[in-house]
Design a protein around this motif. Structure first.
Motif, PDB file in Angstrom:
ATOM      1  N   ARG A 186       0.834  -1.207   0.000  1.00  0.00           N
ATOM      2  CA  ARG A 186       0.000   0.000   0.000  1.00  0.00           C
ATOM      3  C   ARG A 186       0.867   1.255   0.000  1.00  0.00           C
ATOM      4  NH1 ARG A 186      -2.802  -2.976   3.914  1.00  0.00           N
ATOM      5  NH2 ARG A 186      -1.979  -1.643   5.573  1.00  0.00           N
ATOM      6  N   TYR A 189       2.233   2.132  -3.477  1.00  0.00           N
ATOM      7  CA  TYR A 189       1.280   2.649  -4.442  1.00  0.00           C
ATOM      8  C   TYR A 189       0.396   3.765  -3.881  1.00  0.00           C
ATOM      9  CZ  TYR A 189       2.781  -1.092  -7.488  1.00  0.00           C
ATOM     10  OH  TYR A 189       3.540  -1.912  -8.281  1.00  0.00           O
ATOM     11  N   LYS A 191      -1.548   3.936  -1.238  1.00  0.00           N
ATOM     12  CA  LYS A 191      -2.869   3.514  -0.780  1.00  0.00           C
ATOM     13  C   LYS A 191      -2.890   3.430   0.746  1.00  0.00           C
ATOM     14  CE  LYS A 191      -4.160   2.845  -5.049  1.00  0.00           C
ATOM     15  NZ  LYS A 191      -5.172   3.702  -5.728  1.00  0.00           N
ATOM     16  N   THR A 192      -4.105   3.525   1.309  1.00  0.00           N
ATOM     17  CA  THR A 192      -4.289   3.351   2.747  1.00  0.00           C
ATOM     18  C   THR A 192      -5.361   2.300   2.984  1.00  0.00           C
ATOM     19  OG1 THR A 192      -6.056   4.996   3.015  1.00  0.00           O
ATOM     20  CG2 THR A 192      -3.764   5.807   3.047  1.00  0.00           C
TER      21      THR A 192
END
Length: 226
Positions: A186, A189, A191-192
């Motif tokens: 994550r 990229y 993301k969370t």
């Protein structure tokens, strides 16, 4: 060899150049990170390639780096992985024998290998090109099983300067390794986990609802916990 840095931190890299029997150039690289407990293996196709498909229904891979030769005493290491539609099939078995280890388009990622006390684990998965990657399982002439990571054998060509990466992430036990591997992916990229943490069904429902089904339990005069 050289050093560098990316979103996972600083690393040292070993790079090698190769050429197939038909003259197609490609390169491989191993990036060992200084702080993060991970290693990335890269396949880089400098000029691309054509006519690469092994067959439309092929369960094999057309490239492999790294390739793991499974040796040692049975029972010392085990593996866990997912495959099939919606990753509904869980495979757990002996790593050296690789019994039932899925490959090709049916899945097999992420793949977790762990020791018998389950104190140590390593998660293996693609780090990019997720829809075109796979693992292959085959037996060599001496009878040993081999597991390789590469591109699906159904792809008909590889674009110029195409890069495919495989990540190996080490952790303390299966749960911790999987959790930290996911966090690292994550992070790479951007993301969370906020959407998952805010999901109503995950937080408040205790039954599978992925296929649109529903579940209701009437406890009568007592509550559910009783």
């Amino acid at each position: 060899t050289h050093s560098g840095a990316d979103s996972w931190g600083s690393y040292s890299s070993i790079e090698l150049e190769w050429q197939t029997k038909t003259g197609i150039p490609f390169a491989t690289a191993i990036r060992n990170y200084d702080v993060a407990p991970l290693v990335v293996f890269e396949q880089f196709f400098v000029a691309g390639a054509t006519n690469t498909a092994l067959g439309i229904n092929s369960g094999h891979i057309m490239s492999s780096f790294p390739t793991l030769r499974l040796e040692g005493d049975a029972g010392r290491l085990g593996y866990l992985t997912y495959s099939g539609n919606m990753a509904a099939t869980i495979s757990i078995s002996d790593w050296v024998k690789a019994d039932g280890l899925p490959g090709g388009g049916s899945g097999g990622f992420p793949l977790v290998v762990f020791d018998r006390p389950m104190h140590n684990a390593i998660v293996m998965s693609p780090a990019n090109q997720f829809m075109g990657s796979a693992q292959g399982v085959w037996k060599s002439n001496d009878g040993n099983q081999n597991v390789g990571f590469g591109l699906l054998g159904t792809a008909t060509e590889i674009p110029k300067e195409f890069s495919y990466e495989t990540i190996f992430y080490v952790g303390d036990g299966v749960n911790a390794a999987m959790s930290e591997w996911g966090r690292s992916m994550r992070h790479r990229y951007g993301k969370t986990s906020s959407f998952r943490e805010a999901d109503f069904s995950i937080n408040y429902l205790g039954y599978w609802t992925d296929n649109g089904g529903c579940y209701w339990y009437n406890a009568g005069d007592t509550n559910y916990e009783d």
